[in-house]
Each structure stands twice: as structure tokens, then as C-alpha cells.
Motif scaffolding. Sequence first.
Motif, mmCIF file in Angstrom:
data_model
loop_
_atom_site.group_PDB
_atom_site.id
_atom_site.type_symbol
_atom_site.label_atom_id
_atom_site.label_comp_id
_atom_site.label_asym_id
_atom_site.label_seq_id
_atom_site.Cartn_x
_atom_site.Cartn_y
_atom_site.Cartn_z
ATOM 1 N N ARG A 1 5.302 4.060 9.981
ATOM 2 C CA ARG A 1 6.321 5.100 10.183
ATOM 3 C C ARG A 1 6.456 5.540 11.633
ATOM 4 N NH1 ARG A 1 7.802 6.012 5.261
ATOM 5 N NH2 ARG A 1 6.287 5.997 3.554
ATOM 6 N N ASN A 2 5.629 5.000 12.507
ATOM 7 C CA ASN A 2 5.635 5.464 13.884
ATOM 8 C C ASN A 2 5.925 4.353 14.894
ATOM 9 O OD1 ASN A 2 4.793 8.205 13.310
ATOM 10 N ND2 ASN A 2 2.775 7.335 12.836
ATOM 11 N N LEU A 3 6.517 4.790 15.971
ATOM 12 C CA LEU A 3 6.640 3.945 17.154
ATOM 13 C C LEU A 3 5.631 4.480 18.164
ATOM 14 C CD1 LEU A 3 8.272 1.832 18.850
ATOM 15 C CD2 LEU A 3 9.741 3.733 19.545
ATOM 16 N N TYR A 4 4.875 3.571 18.805
ATOM 17 C CA TYR A 4 3.833 3.989 19.721
ATOM 18 C C TYR A 4 4.148 3.545 21.144
ATOM 19 C CZ TYR A 4 1.203 4.551 15.377
ATOM 20 O OH TYR A 4 0.800 4.931 14.126
ATOM 21 N N PHE A 5 3.634 4.320 22.052
ATOM 22 C CA PHE A 5 3.676 3.933 23.467
ATOM 23 C C PHE A 5 2.232 3.874 23.926
ATOM 24 C CE2 PHE A 5 3.646 5.184 27.992
ATOM 25 C CZ PHE A 5 4.455 4.180 28.505
ATOM 26 N N LEU A 6 1.856 2.758 24.492
ATOM 27 C CA LEU A 6 0.455 2.536 24.851
ATOM 28 C C LEU A 6 0.221 2.967 26.297
ATOM 29 C CD1 LEU A 6 -2.323 1.493 24.200
ATOM 30 C CD2 LEU A 6 -1.468 -0.841 24.356
ATOM 31 N N GLU A 7 -0.465 4.088 26.453
ATOM 32 C CA GLU A 7 -0.688 4.597 27.805
ATOM 33 C C GLU A 7 -1.887 3.908 28.454
ATOM 34 O OE1 GLU A 7 -0.453 8.846 28.468
ATOM 35 O OE2 GLU A 7 -2.241 8.752 29.735
ATOM 36 N N LYS A 8 -2.921 3.670 27.629
ATOM 37 C CA LYS A 8 -4.151 3.094 28.171
ATOM 38 C C LYS A 8 -4.800 2.283 27.070
ATOM 39 C CE LYS A 8 -7.646 2.704 31.035
ATOM 40 N NZ LYS A 8 -7.663 1.322 30.527
ATOM 41 N N GLY A 9 -5.173 1.049 27.379
ATOM 42 C CA GLY A 9 -5.867 0.242 26.390
ATOM 43 C C GLY A 9 -5.154 -1.056 26.094
ATOM 44 N N CYS A 10 -5.432 -1.598 24.924
ATOM 45 C CA CYS A 10 -5.036 -2.970 24.642
ATOM 46 C C CYS A 10 -5.172 -3.200 23.143
ATOM 47 C CB CYS A 10 -5.983 -3.846 25.470
ATOM 48 S SG CYS A 10 -6.076 -5.547 25.049
ATOM 49 N N LEU A 11 -4.195 -3.827 22.533
ATOM 50 C CA LEU A 11 -4.241 -4.056 21.082
ATOM 51 C C LEU A 11 -3.535 -5.348 20.728
ATOM 52 C CD1 LEU A 11 -1.217 -3.039 20.693
ATOM 53 C CD2 LEU A 11 -2.193 -0.851 20.103
ATOM 54 N N ARG A 12 -3.607 -5.700 19.447
ATOM 55 C CA ARG A 12 -2.988 -6.956 19.001
ATOM 56 C C ARG A 12 -2.321 -6.756 17.654
ATOM 57 N NH1 ARG A 12 -6.642 -10.825 15.489
ATOM 58 N NH2 ARG A 12 -8.005 -9.307 14.493
ATOM 59 N N PHE B 1 8.771 -0.776 10.484
ATOM 60 C CA PHE B 1 9.317 0.430 11.105
ATOM 61 C C PHE B 1 10.825 0.519 10.918
ATOM 62 C CE2 PHE B 1 10.960 2.672 14.926
ATOM 63 C CZ PHE B 1 10.347 3.896 14.746
ATOM 64 N N THR B 2 11.519 -0.612 11.091
ATOM 65 C CA THR B 2 12.980 -0.555 11.005
ATOM 66 C C THR B 2 13.500 -0.606 9.570
ATOM 67 O OG1 THR B 2 13.107 -2.929 11.370
ATOM 68 C CG2 THR B 2 13.392 -1.545 13.291
ATOM 69 N N THR B 3 12.766 -1.278 8.693
ATOM 70 C CA THR B 3 13.281 -1.424 7.329
ATOM 71 C C THR B 3 12.637 -0.446 6.351
ATOM 72 O OG1 THR B 3 11.599 -3.028 6.653
ATOM 73 C CG2 THR B 3 13.603 -3.904 7.698
ATOM 74 N N GLY B 4 11.488 0.116 6.709
ATOM 75 C CA GLY B 4 10.789 1.016 5.792
ATOM 76 C C GLY B 4 9.997 0.292 4.719
ATOM 77 N N GLN B 5 9.946 -1.035 4.812
ATOM 78 C CA GLN B 5 9.147 -1.801 3.844
ATOM 79 C C GLN B 5 7.685 -1.888 4.310
ATOM 80 O OE1 GLN B 5 11.013 -5.631 3.362
ATOM 81 N NE2 GLN B 5 12.995 -4.705 2.838
ATOM 82 N N PRO B 6 6.776 -2.170 3.376
ATOM 83 C CA PRO B 6 5.370 -2.296 3.760
ATOM 84 C C PRO B 6 5.191 -3.357 4.841
ATOM 85 C CG PRO B 6 5.571 -2.274 1.382
ATOM 86 C CD PRO B 6 6.967 -2.355 1.920
ATOM 87 N N SER B 7 4.279 -3.096 5.722
ATOM 88 C CA SER B 7 4.053 -4.010 6.831
ATOM 89 C C SER B 7 3.360 -5.289 6.372
ATOM 90 C CB SER B 7 3.189 -3.330 7.890
ATOM 91 O OG SER B 7 2.874 -4.236 8.914
ATOM 92 N N ILE C 1 21.968 -1.376 16.229
ATOM 93 C CA ILE C 1 21.619 -1.846 14.885
ATOM 94 C C ILE C 1 21.760 -3.356 14.771
ATOM 95 C CG2 ILE C 1 22.297 -1.744 12.445
ATOM 96 C CD1 ILE C 1 23.007 1.234 12.955
ATOM 97 N N ALA C 2 22.796 -3.888 15.421
ATOM 98 C CA ALA C 2 22.967 -5.343 15.421
ATOM 99 C C ALA C 2 21.762 -6.014 16.064
ATOM 100 C CB ALA C 2 24.250 -5.724 16.159
ATOM 101 N N TYR C 3 21.258 -5.450 17.153
ATOM 102 C CA TYR C 3 20.075 -5.983 17.822
ATOM 103 C C TYR C 3 18.865 -5.957 16.904
ATOM 104 C CZ TYR C 3 22.010 -6.339 22.546
ATOM 105 O OH TYR C 3 22.714 -6.697 23.653
ATOM 106 N N GLU C 4 18.717 -4.881 16.176
ATOM 107 C CA GLU C 4 17.599 -4.801 15.229
ATOM 108 C C GLU C 4 17.604 -5.992 14.282
ATOM 109 O OE1 GLU C 4 16.894 0.030 14.794
ATOM 110 O OE2 GLU C 4 17.443 -1.153 13.055
ATOM 111 N N LYS C 5 18.752 -6.272 13.725
ATOM 112 C CA LYS C 5 18.859 -7.373 12.763
ATOM 113 C C LYS C 5 18.572 -8.709 13.432
ATOM 114 C CE LYS C 5 22.354 -5.049 9.931
ATOM 115 N NZ LYS C 5 21.589 -4.810 8.679
ATOM 116 N N TYR C 6 19.139 -8.874 14.606
ATOM 117 C CA TYR C 6 18.950 -10.071 15.398
ATOM 118 C C TYR C 6 17.453 -10.302 15.617
ATOM 119 C CZ TYR C 6 21.899 -13.024 18.416
ATOM 120 O OH TYR C 6 22.621 -14.043 18.957
#
Lengths: 187, 187
Positions: free
Chosen positions: A45-56, A83-89, B125-130
Motif C-alpha cells: 500500500r505504500n510508495l517508499y523513498f530510500l534515503e539511506k541503505g540498499c534493498l532488493r 501498488f498500482t493495482t491493489g492486488q497481492p504482491s 495512467i497509460a504509463y502505468e499500464k505500459y
Amino acid sequence: MQQLLAHLANFHHLSTTAREAIQACVTETVHAKNDMLITQGQVCRNLYFLEKGCLRGYYHLEGKEITHWFGFEQDFVTSFHSFTTGQPSVENIQLIEGSVLWSISREALLKLLDEHHELERLVRIAYEKYYLRLEERYVNAQFRTAAERYEQLLEQSPHILERAPLGYVASYLGISQETLSRVRGRI
Amino acid sequence: MQQLLAHLANFHHLSTTAREAIQACVTETVHAKNDMLITQGQVCRNLYFLEKGCLRGYYHLEGKEITHWFGFEQDFVTSFHSFTTGQPSVENIQLIEGSVLWSISREALLKLLDEHHELERLVRIAYEKYYLRLEERYVNAQFRTAAERYEQLLEQSPHILERAPLGYVASYLGISQETLSRVRGRI
DNA sequence: GACGGTTTTTGACGGATGTCAAAAGAAACT
DNA sequence: AGTTTCTTTTGACATCCGTCAAAAACCGTC
């Protein structure tokens, strides 16, 4: 916080009211190494911005873990599909190092876009950049041999090799860890 | 033309004034089979909407042609990197069948977005789909054997197999034409 | 229906890489 | 320093797939 706003301002001009609105709805979180930010099956449900660190980001295929992207300082990260569709990841996001993140929920983001129309363009431009990076990664994946893909990576993203364990990098390149080890030994 | 507007309306509501503005700046073109829409080295200044027909995007790597996407009816197509950055295209776009296209120039599109703010969201939204489609393609490319990638394609995009020559499909799957032929024979 | 060109299939062979298993090397903890 | 744990390297072997070359099938045209 200043990092995030400065990063956004790279994409497009930011008015003061927009800055304030953004500040009001993002929150800071700190995570330890190996923590899971998102686990397969959850809705992201979230969009993150990575200020410090590293992930995969990785997912499971044919009994193996496939790491398909890495995130570093100044990157926006999320399980994009979820995030965009609301479906399970279908993917997992895991910290490679202890990290500092800023996050905003999907609802807050959409509200922000409704109330600050100027941000639509900013998001659109961010998507463009996002897309170009994915395309580049895709092209690199077409190189025939493991050695070629490794050398591409070494040239374009040496920071990945410096900060991620070998196994993650191997699956990112679509090869086994053993092969990567051998290739690396030869160069 | 109605097809294009109807397709856009799927993404987001379209006001009458926006519709009229769009109509005013898109133009129809007709192309024959095997025509090149964009050739490597050119700057791609247009975004296209494919009303009828079928085409492919490909580039050269290690002496081979790599087809990395196909376009069909109702798709937006362009050399994305060139179109967004203004740099010469690294890819070629070629018609697989005789086709009918609508096009809009980058300048006209940006003007449209400036004058009709509501369209920013539509484009976002078009970009999202793309982006989601590109991601899916990327994941499919990770399947280990040629047979698995072929079966994925057969399931998810049988229309590609029906309309594109074998050699194009093979490079799309990242395998040789001979291997694809054998895989297909076994199934 | 015969011809020429294009597309697809088949065959033989070698090389790159995955897999399994074990050893070596680093790092973390006591 | 010694032990445990995690990461990386090395070895042996099987196999999938690319390459080259030739045959076969398909297609449109005369």
C-alpha cells in the motif's frame, strides 16, 4: 526529508504549497538488515523513498529466488504491480543493509494528486524515468553469455556488485552463483 | 479515430473539449507490410496509435536482430527512449502487416498536455499500464528453458504466434529459430 | 501445375552453463 | 584464539541450446 524534496524538484518545479502538502503526508521509517519491507501475498500500500541503505526486489520461480531489481539511495521503491493495482504482491522486498525510508500510502498519494494538480506531471515524468531504466535492464538481459552480462553490469552498475551478496547478483543476471563466481575469477 | 478516443476514455474520463483538441492534432497514416516506421539512428518524434495491423520493435545485438516487442490493434507504439529523450533511436520499428496508424508529434502532445491539464492524469495512467506490461514480459524472460518460455507465450499471447513469423518470435523469446521450431514440434 | 523465393524443419556437433557436492575463505560471536 | 555460521570458490558431469548446413514445406505468381 530535504533529500526527498530535492529529488522531486529534479523532475519538475515544486511550489511551496506542494512542498508543504508532501511534508505533511510522508513518514520516516528505519529498518534493519534483512527485514522484509513487503512479502509475497501482501498488498503493497505504500510508495517508499530510500534515503539511506540498499534493498532488493525478488520473487520465486522454479524453486529459486529471482532478484530482479536493487534499490539504492534516492530511489523510489515499491512493489509496483501491487501498488498500482491493489492486488497481492508477487514479489518480496528485502533490506540488504539497515536503511532509512520515507513512505506515503496510495490513498495519500492519490489525494495529493487530486489536490495539487501540478504533481500529476511530476509523477508522469518520474514514470518515464522509471520506464527507461527497466527497458535498459531488459536490453542488458539479452546478452548471450554470462560473461557479457556480468561485464555490462560491472560497467553500468558497479555499486550493485559492491553492495549486494553474490547470490543476489547472480539471480539478477539470470545465472547461477557458481557460474558468476567463475566468470568473476576469469576477469 | 473513434477507436482511439474510445481507447483513451478507458483510461480516464475525457471532456468534449479535450476530445476536440485531440482530434485536431492527430493524423492518420497507412503503411505497407515490411515498411520501417522508425530506423535506428533517427530521432522518433511521434507517438503512434495502431488502429489496424501489427508491427515489431527490434534492435541489433551481437550481429543478430532482437525483436523485443510486438504491437497490435489498440496499442500505443513509439521508440520510447528516443521519443522521451529526443536522442537517436537504438531500435527499429517495422510493420509485420499492412497497417493503419494515428500519430501525434511530441511537440503537439506536450502542447496538448499544457493546454488540457486533465490529460496529464490520462497519460500517467497509460504509463502505468505500459510499465506493467514491460514488467510482465521481463518476468517471463526469466524462465529457464526455451520450452517454458514458449509455453508462457502460448498461454499469455497466442496472437503473437499466430501473426508473427517464427524468426521474430524466437528472438523475442531469446532463443534461436531452430530451437523454437524443435520446441514447437514437441508440443 | 511448375517455378522461385521465403519460411520452417531436421541433423550433427561443440560449448556454455546448471546442478550437486565438497572445500575454502570470511565474518560474527563467545 | 576457537567455534559457528555464512559466503564464495572449485570440481565433475549432464544437458540444453546455438551454430552451420541442408532438406522440406509453404506461398504466391506466371
